[in-house]
Design an enzyme around this catalytic site. Structure first.
Site, PDB file in Angstrom:
ATOM      1  N   SER A 137     -74.118  -5.933  19.521  1.00 37.88           N
ATOM      2  CA  SER A 137     -74.914  -7.057  19.753  1.00 37.88           C
ATOM      3  C   SER A 137     -76.515  -6.664  20.199  1.00 37.88           C
ATOM      4  O   SER A 137     -77.287  -7.582  20.314  1.00 37.88           O
ATOM      5  CB  SER A 137     -74.376  -8.164  20.830  1.00 37.88           C
ATOM      6  OG  SER A 137     -74.146  -7.591  21.847  1.00 37.88           O
ATOM      7  N   HIS A 138     -76.642  -5.414  20.753  1.00 37.44           N
ATOM      8  CA  HIS A 138     -77.861  -5.227  21.153  1.00 37.44           C
ATOM      9  C   HIS A 138     -78.426  -3.778  20.520  1.00 37.44           C
ATOM     10  O   HIS A 138     -79.280  -3.188  21.285  1.00 37.44           O
ATOM     11  CB  HIS A 138     -77.903  -4.820  22.600  1.00 37.44           C
ATOM     12  CG  HIS A 138     -77.334  -6.110  23.492  1.00 37.44           C
ATOM     13  ND1 HIS A 138     -76.231  -7.167  23.496  1.00 37.44           N
ATOM     14  CD2 HIS A 138     -78.597  -7.263  23.808  1.00 37.44           C
ATOM     15  CE1 HIS A 138     -76.573  -8.176  23.765  1.00 37.44           C
ATOM     16  NE2 HIS A 138     -77.827  -8.310  24.188  1.00 37.44           N
TER      17      HIS A 138
ATOM     18  N   ASP B 123     -73.092 -11.777  21.005  1.00 38.95           N
ATOM     19  CA  ASP B 123     -71.808 -11.839  20.662  1.00 38.95           C
ATOM     20  C   ASP B 123     -71.378 -13.361  20.094  1.00 38.95           C
ATOM     21  O   ASP B 123     -70.696 -13.371  19.180  1.00 38.95           O
ATOM     22  CB  ASP B 123     -70.785 -11.525  21.634  1.00 38.95           C
ATOM     23  CG  ASP B 123     -70.833  -9.891  21.935  1.00 38.95           C
ATOM     24  OD1 ASP B 123     -70.733  -9.024  20.748  1.00 38.95           O
ATOM     25  OD2 ASP B 123     -71.082  -9.602  23.062  1.00 38.95           O
TER      26      ASP B 123
HETATM   27  P1  NDP Z   1     -68.351  -7.062  27.451  1.00 36.68           P
HETATM   28  O1  NDP Z   1     -67.718  -8.288  28.099  1.00 36.68           O
HETATM   29  O2  NDP Z   1     -68.253  -6.454  26.180  1.00 36.68           O
HETATM   30  O3  NDP Z   1     -68.091  -5.602  28.361  1.00 36.68           O
HETATM   31  C1  NDP Z   1     -68.519  -5.993  29.883  1.00 36.68           C
HETATM   32  C2  NDP Z   1     -67.873  -4.806  30.686  1.00 36.68           C
HETATM   33  O4  NDP Z   1     -66.638  -4.540  30.785  1.00 36.68           O
HETATM   34  C3  NDP Z   1     -68.447  -3.424  30.042  1.00 36.68           C
HETATM   35  O5  NDP Z   1     -68.848  -2.458  30.879  1.00 36.68           O
HETATM   36  C4  NDP Z   1     -67.102  -2.842  29.333  1.00 36.68           C
HETATM   37  O6  NDP Z   1     -66.955  -1.786  29.055  1.00 36.68           O
HETATM   38  C5  NDP Z   1     -66.321  -3.396  30.330  1.00 36.68           C
HETATM   39  N1  NDP Z   1     -64.925  -3.717  29.540  1.00 36.68           N
HETATM   40  C6  NDP Z   1     -64.354  -4.572  28.749  1.00 36.68           C
HETATM   41  N2  NDP Z   1     -63.268  -4.395  28.347  1.00 36.68           N
HETATM   42  C7  NDP Z   1     -62.639  -3.922  29.372  1.00 36.68           C
HETATM   43  C8  NDP Z   1     -61.161  -3.537  29.968  1.00 36.68           C
HETATM   44  N3  NDP Z   1     -60.258  -3.884  29.190  1.00 36.68           N
HETATM   45  N4  NDP Z   1     -61.020  -2.715  30.945  1.00 36.68           N
HETATM   46  C9  NDP Z   1     -62.181  -2.432  31.869  1.00 36.68           C
HETATM   47  N5  NDP Z   1     -63.381  -2.516  31.392  1.00 36.68           N
HETATM   48  C10 NDP Z   1     -63.650  -3.404  30.239  1.00 36.68           C
HETATM   49  O7  NDP Z   1     -70.074  -7.105  27.868  1.00 36.68           O
HETATM   50  P2  NDP Z   1     -70.913  -8.516  27.347  1.00 36.68           P
HETATM   51  O8  NDP Z   1     -70.596  -9.061  26.201  1.00 36.68           O
HETATM   52  O9  NDP Z   1     -71.013  -9.354  28.727  1.00 36.68           O
HETATM   53  O10 NDP Z   1     -72.339  -7.949  27.471  1.00 36.68           O
HETATM   54  C11 NDP Z   1     -72.632  -7.036  26.386  1.00 36.68           C
HETATM   55  C12 NDP Z   1     -74.069  -6.590  26.243  1.00 36.68           C
HETATM   56  O11 NDP Z   1     -75.162  -7.580  26.381  1.00 36.68           O
HETATM   57  C13 NDP Z   1     -74.392  -5.787  27.791  1.00 36.68           C
HETATM   58  O12 NDP Z   1     -74.617  -4.431  27.232  1.00 36.68           O
HETATM   59  C14 NDP Z   1     -75.483  -6.492  28.319  1.00 36.68           C
HETATM   60  O13 NDP Z   1     -76.409  -5.812  29.022  1.00 36.68           O
HETATM   61  C15 NDP Z   1     -76.028  -7.297  27.108  1.00 36.68           C
HETATM   62  N6  NDP Z   1     -76.927  -8.401  27.449  1.00 36.68           N
HETATM   63  C16 NDP Z   1     -78.160  -8.113  27.650  1.00 36.68           C
HETATM   64  C17 NDP Z   1     -78.925  -9.384  27.761  1.00 36.68           C
HETATM   65  C18 NDP Z   1     -80.502  -9.286  28.117  1.00 36.68           C
HETATM   66  O14 NDP Z   1     -80.951 -10.281  28.514  1.00 36.68           O
HETATM   67  N7  NDP Z   1     -81.203  -8.094  27.789  1.00 36.68           N
HETATM   68  C19 NDP Z   1     -78.605 -10.516  28.149  1.00 36.68           C
HETATM   69  C20 NDP Z   1     -77.018 -10.551  28.177  1.00 36.68           C
HETATM   70  C21 NDP Z   1     -76.388  -9.426  27.812  1.00 36.68           C
HETATM   71  P3  NDP Z   1     -67.030  -0.976  27.586  1.00 36.68           P
HETATM   72  O15 NDP Z   1     -68.575  -0.844  27.497  1.00 36.68           O
HETATM   73  O16 NDP Z   1     -66.711   0.528  27.826  1.00 36.68           O
HETATM   74  O17 NDP Z   1     -66.069  -1.664  26.707  1.00 36.68           O
HETATM   75  O1  PYC Z   2     -76.754 -11.445  24.070  1.00 35.65           O
HETATM   76  O2  PYC Z   2     -77.139 -13.154  25.623  1.00 35.65           O
HETATM   77  C1  PYC Z   2     -77.473 -12.136  25.194  1.00 35.65           C
HETATM   78  C2  PYC Z   2     -78.887 -11.664  25.267  1.00 35.65           C
HETATM   79  C3  PYC Z   2     -80.104 -12.445  25.678  1.00 35.65           C
HETATM   80  C4  PYC Z   2     -81.177 -11.501  25.539  1.00 35.65           C
HETATM   81  C5  PYC Z   2     -80.469 -10.360  25.039  1.00 35.65           C
HETATM   82  N1  PYC Z   2     -79.235 -10.428  24.811  1.00 35.65           N
END
Ligand code: NDP
Ligand code: PYC
Length: 331
Positions: free
Chosen positions: A46-47, A187
């Site tokens: 997603s990123h 996502d």
């Molecule tokens: P996820 O819910 O996919 O994962 C969150 C964390 O939990 C990860 O470090 C993941 O590790 C870990 N994890 C997942 N499953 C397990 C498990 N079963 N046991 C232990 N650890 C686990 O992430 P999000 O969907 O919340 O976020 C995705 C991305 O979106 C992030 O990289 C975030 O920085 C980005 N984002 C960026 C934004 C922005 O403004 N720039 C805004 C919002 C999100 P692993 O990766 O190894 O699975």
């Molecule tokens: O996935 O929520 C998101 C997000 C916002 C900005 C970048 N990623």
């Protein structure tokens, strides 16, 4: 869903070419292409390339300056401020992270305050940079309102990610990187594109009713993860990324954004801590015993382990074919 096969070098080149073709200079294009390629390598779908159309919109509208040169201010020896002067976040990070690591190693704890940036990426590259050099890393950024604080049905918080990394010499670092929304908006958008429902508790539709339809949630609001507890962490992210940097809160970012679909101007707070200095020389054995205990529990895996395993595969990646076509049309 139709997929195409791309080598990692081809992913980098595609991202680099599209940024160059849309007004980036070589430094900005390289910093962005590197982040995008590493996201695809690790399976942060997603990123990675998914964000390229949004990056291009922000360049074409003039909101982001693809030729911006970040400027550095040493506020104190332990507080560094980088003004991106309107660049995407990766270039400001590339300038600031070596300075943060240097200050952390000398002082024990240091902060990097990024302002005047546009953040649209994952945050683990920032915190892993620190952990790879023996430091603890913490990073967070805000966005535009998409998440309703606990008790409300109205969006105020961004999806407000937070990443934390702990160094594990001899092993990969422990790294988590997560939206404080029940699901990142990226996502939700991918689920809508691919025709999947999302789990109950992800968000509300435009009428404020709980929904599992990602398209309906995209028009409504996301919920914080874990109810009022996640809401408190999302609040903390707003305060660290905007209150402490002096940059825009998510609601302010929406008010000033030109709504081109790319990332708004905002801030990021990155903190480095040295366990050698703060905990003293025995921290590694102490922590490793804890890690071993945790990973010996049935069903437990360390956050970051999925990505680090994906990274070992240096072969080609499967990418959504329609996305690749869209990106190629932007070159
Ligand atoms: P996820 O819910 O996919 O994962 C969150 C964390 O939990 C990860 O470090 C993941 O590790 C870990 N994890 C997942 N499953 C397990 C498990 N079963 N046991 C232990 N650890 C686990 O992430 P999000 O969907 O919340 O976020 C995705 C991305 O979106 C992030 O990289 C975030 O920085 C980005 N984002 C960026 C934004 C922005 O403004 N720039 C805004 C919002 C999100 P692993 O990766 O190894 O699975
Ligand atoms: O996935 O929520 C998101 C997000 C916002 C900005 C970048 N990623």
């Amino acid at each position: 869903m139709s997929m195409v096969t791309l080598e990692l070098d081809d992913i980098y080149q595609l991202a680099y070419d599209v940024m160059l073709a849309n007004g980036c200079d070589r430094d900005n294009a390289a910093a962005l292409a590197d982040i995008i390629c590493r996201a695809e390598r690790d399976g942060s779908h997603s990123h990675g390339l998914f964000r390229v159309p949004g990056y291009v919109k922000a360049l074409r509208s003039g909101k982001v300056d693809g030729k911006a040169k970040p400027t550095v201010k040493h506020v104190t020896p332990a507080v560094i401020q980088i003004d991106g002067n309107g660049c995407f976040a990766p270039l400001a990070q590339a300038v600031g992270l070596p300075l943060l690591a240097d200050a952390t190693g000398k002082i024990g704890i240091a902060a990097l305050s990024l302002v005047g940036i546009h953040h649209f990426a994952a945050l683990w590259p920032e915190t892993e940079y620190l952990a790879d050099r023996g430091f603890v890393g913490l990073a967070c950024t805000a966005y535009m309102p998409m998440v309703a604080p606990a008790g409300s049905k109205e969006a105020l918080f961004g999806t407000n990610p937070i990443s934390f990394a702990w160094p594990r010499p001899g092993h990969g670092p422990v790294v988590y990187d997560m939206a404080t929304a029940a699901m990142a908006m990226g996502d939700v958008q991918i689920a809508a594109r691919d025709g999947h429902d999302v789990p109950p508790g992800t968000g509300l539709d435009a009428d404020g009713n709980p929904s599992t339809d990602p398209a309906a949630i995209a028009k409504g609001v996301l919920l914080p993860f874990g109810g009022y507890k996640g809401s408190a962490i999302a609040l903390m992210v707003e305060l660290l990324a905007a209150g402490l940097t002096g940059e825009q809160f998510s609601y302010e970012a929406r008010a000033t954004d030109n709504k081109d679909g790319g990332p708004p101007r905002g801030g990021e707070m990155i903190i480095g801590m040295s366990p050698d200095i703060i905990a003293g020389p025995n921290w590694q054995d102490h922590v490793e015993a804890f890690m071993q205990k945790m990973t010996s529990l049935d069903g437990v895996r360390m956050p970051g382990a999925r990505r680090h395993k994906n990274r070992l595969d240096t072969g080609p990646r499967q990418i959504n074919a329609a996305l690749v076509d869209t990106i190629k049309e932007l070159v």
